[in-house]
Design a protein around this motif. Structure first.
Motif, mmCIF file in Angstrom:
data_model
loop_
_atom_site.group_PDB
_atom_site.id
_atom_site.type_symbol
_atom_site.label_atom_id
_atom_site.label_comp_id
_atom_site.label_asym_id
_atom_site.label_seq_id
_atom_site.Cartn_x
_atom_site.Cartn_y
_atom_site.Cartn_z
ATOM 1 N N ARG A 1 15.868 -16.896 11.085
ATOM 2 C CA ARG A 1 14.883 -17.847 10.556
ATOM 3 C C ARG A 1 14.611 -17.558 9.078
ATOM 4 O O ARG A 1 14.533 -18.467 8.248
ATOM 5 N N SER A 2 14.471 -16.288 8.734
ATOM 6 C CA SER A 2 14.232 -15.904 7.345
ATOM 7 C C SER A 2 15.415 -16.293 6.460
ATOM 8 O O SER A 2 15.240 -16.788 5.343
ATOM 9 N N PHE A 3 16.623 -16.086 6.951
ATOM 10 C CA PHE A 3 17.819 -16.456 6.203
ATOM 11 C C PHE A 3 17.867 -17.962 5.971
ATOM 12 O O PHE A 3 18.150 -18.422 4.854
ATOM 13 N N LYS A 4 17.584 -18.748 7.001
ATOM 14 C CA LYS A 4 17.598 -20.206 6.862
ATOM 15 C C LYS A 4 16.532 -20.676 5.885
ATOM 16 O O LYS A 4 16.776 -21.584 5.084
ATOM 17 N N ASP A 5 15.337 -20.066 5.934
ATOM 18 C CA ASP A 5 14.281 -20.421 4.993
ATOM 19 C C ASP A 5 14.700 -20.108 3.564
ATOM 20 O O ASP A 5 14.437 -20.878 2.644
ATOM 21 N N GLY A 6 15.347 -18.976 3.371
ATOM 22 C CA GLY A 6 15.843 -18.612 2.050
ATOM 23 C C GLY A 6 16.881 -19.595 1.545
ATOM 24 O O GLY A 6 16.889 -19.959 0.366
ATOM 25 N N MET A 7 17.758 -20.028 2.429
ATOM 26 C CA MET A 7 18.776 -21.005 2.041
ATOM 27 C C MET A 7 18.138 -22.337 1.659
ATOM 28 O O MET A 7 18.560 -22.983 0.694
ATOM 29 N N LYS A 8 17.101 -22.748 2.392
ATOM 30 C CA LYS A 8 16.403 -23.991 2.058
ATOM 31 C C LYS A 8 15.734 -23.881 0.695
ATOM 32 O O LYS A 8 15.731 -24.830 -0.086
ATOM 33 N N ASP A 9 15.135 -22.711 0.404
ATOM 34 C CA ASP A 9 14.497 -22.504 -0.890
ATOM 35 C C ASP A 9 15.511 -22.608 -2.020
ATOM 36 O O ASP A 9 15.243 -23.224 -3.057
ATOM 37 N N VAL A 10 16.689 -22.018 -1.843
ATOM 38 C CA VAL A 10 17.731 -22.088 -2.864
ATOM 39 C C VAL A 10 18.180 -23.531 -3.056
ATOM 40 O O VAL A 10 18.332 -24.002 -4.185
ATOM 41 N N GLU A 11 18.372 -24.254 -1.959
ATOM 42 C CA GLU A 11 18.781 -25.660 -2.062
ATOM 43 C C GLU A 11 17.721 -26.476 -2.789
ATOM 44 O O GLU A 11 18.051 -27.322 -3.624
ATOM 45 N N ASN A 12 16.442 -26.237 -2.477
ATOM 46 C CA ASN A 12 15.357 -26.970 -3.136
ATOM 47 C C ASN A 12 15.317 -26.665 -4.629
ATOM 48 O O ASN A 12 15.087 -27.563 -5.445
ATOM 49 N N GLN A 13 15.540 -25.411 -5.014
ATOM 50 C CA GLN A 13 15.545 -25.046 -6.429
ATOM 51 C C GLN A 13 16.715 -25.709 -7.153
ATOM 52 O O GLN A 13 16.559 -26.183 -8.284
ATOM 53 N N ILE A 14 17.862 -25.760 -6.508
ATOM 54 C CA ILE A 14 19.024 -26.407 -7.127
ATOM 55 C C ILE A 14 18.772 -27.905 -7.279
ATOM 56 O O ILE A 14 19.036 -28.484 -8.333
ATOM 57 N N ASP A 15 18.258 -28.543 -6.224
ATOM 58 C CA ASP A 15 17.954 -29.976 -6.292
ATOM 59 C C ASP A 15 16.932 -30.267 -7.383
ATOM 60 O O ASP A 15 17.060 -31.242 -8.129
ATOM 61 N N LYS A 16 15.932 -29.424 -7.486
ATOM 62 C CA LYS A 16 14.886 -29.603 -8.501
ATOM 63 C C LYS A 16 15.475 -29.470 -9.896
ATOM 64 O O LYS A 16 15.164 -30.257 -10.781
ATOM 65 N N ALA A 17 16.342 -28.492 -10.098
ATOM 66 C CA ALA A 17 16.953 -28.279 -11.404
ATOM 67 C C ALA A 17 17.883 -29.435 -11.774
ATOM 68 O O ALA A 17 17.947 -29.835 -12.935
ATOM 69 N N VAL A 18 18.585 -29.981 -10.804
ATOM 70 C CA VAL A 18 19.510 -31.067 -11.081
ATOM 71 C C VAL A 18 18.757 -32.371 -11.346
ATOM 72 O O VAL A 18 19.137 -33.143 -12.227
ATOM 73 N N ASN A 19 17.693 -32.610 -10.616
ATOM 74 C CA ASN A 19 16.986 -33.885 -10.719
ATOM 75 C C ASN A 19 15.990 -33.955 -11.869
ATOM 76 O O ASN A 19 15.607 -35.034 -12.286
ATOM 77 N N GLU A 20 15.556 -32.820 -12.406
ATOM 78 C CA GLU A 20 14.622 -32.827 -13.525
ATOM 79 C C GLU A 20 15.373 -33.098 -14.807
ATOM 80 O O GLU A 20 16.451 -32.569 -15.031
ATOM 81 N N PRO A 21 14.784 -33.915 -15.695
ATOM 82 C CA PRO A 21 15.435 -34.123 -16.993
ATOM 83 C C PRO A 21 15.357 -32.838 -17.821
ATOM 84 O O PRO A 21 14.429 -32.052 -17.690
ATOM 85 N N ASP A 22 16.357 -32.633 -18.654
ATOM 86 C CA ASP A 22 16.380 -31.437 -19.496
ATOM 87 C C ASP A 22 15.284 -31.496 -20.538
ATOM 88 O O ASP A 22 15.070 -32.513 -21.179
ATOM 89 N N GLU A 23 14.576 -30.407 -20.735
ATOM 90 C CA GLU A 23 13.538 -30.305 -21.752
ATOM 91 C C GLU A 23 14.178 -30.331 -23.149
ATOM 92 O O GLU A 23 13.568 -30.796 -24.110
ATOM 93 N N LYS A 24 15.398 -29.834 -23.286
ATOM 94 C CA LYS A 24 16.059 -29.733 -24.574
ATOM 95 C C LYS A 24 16.452 -31.097 -25.128
ATOM 96 O O LYS A 24 16.581 -31.277 -26.325
ATOM 97 N N GLU A 25 16.683 -32.057 -24.254
ATOM 98 C CA GLU A 25 17.119 -33.386 -24.695
ATOM 99 C C GLU A 25 15.993 -34.183 -25.323
ATOM 100 O O GLU A 25 16.238 -35.149 -26.000
ATOM 101 N N LYS A 26 14.758 -33.812 -25.109
ATOM 102 C CA LYS A 26 13.608 -34.570 -25.631
ATOM 103 C C LYS A 26 13.415 -34.363 -27.096
ATOM 104 O O LYS A 26 13.672 -33.535 -27.790
#
Length: 67
Positions: free
Chosen positions: A42-67
């Motif tokens: 269960r802990s491993f699966k939760d960790g994997m979900k957290d990593v996936e959420n962080q990757i999705d968040k990083a991909v979907n957020e616009p870059d701060e540098k482009e502004k």
């Protein structure tokens, strides 16, 4: 005789493995071991979900540098 596809074990082999585990750990320790194993999975699966959420968040957020 049925076999498990991922390990290619037959019924006889599974019974022997289960009997060996019972002999090694005893009947009282097996539920504790399974509970710990479940918590670990269960802990491993939760960790994997957290990593996936962080990757999705990083991909979907616009870059701060482009502004």
């Amino acid at each position: 005789m049925k076999t498990l596809l991922f390990l290619n074990l037959g019924t006889g082999e599974i019974i022997i493995i289960a009997f060996a585990i019972l002999l090694l750990f005893g009947g009282k320790k097996i539920p504790e071991l399974m509970k710990g194993l479940g918590k670990g999975i269960r802990s491993f699966k939760d960790g994997m979900k957290d990593v996936e959420n962080q990757i999705d968040k990083a991909v979907n957020e616009p870059d701060e540098k482009e502004k």
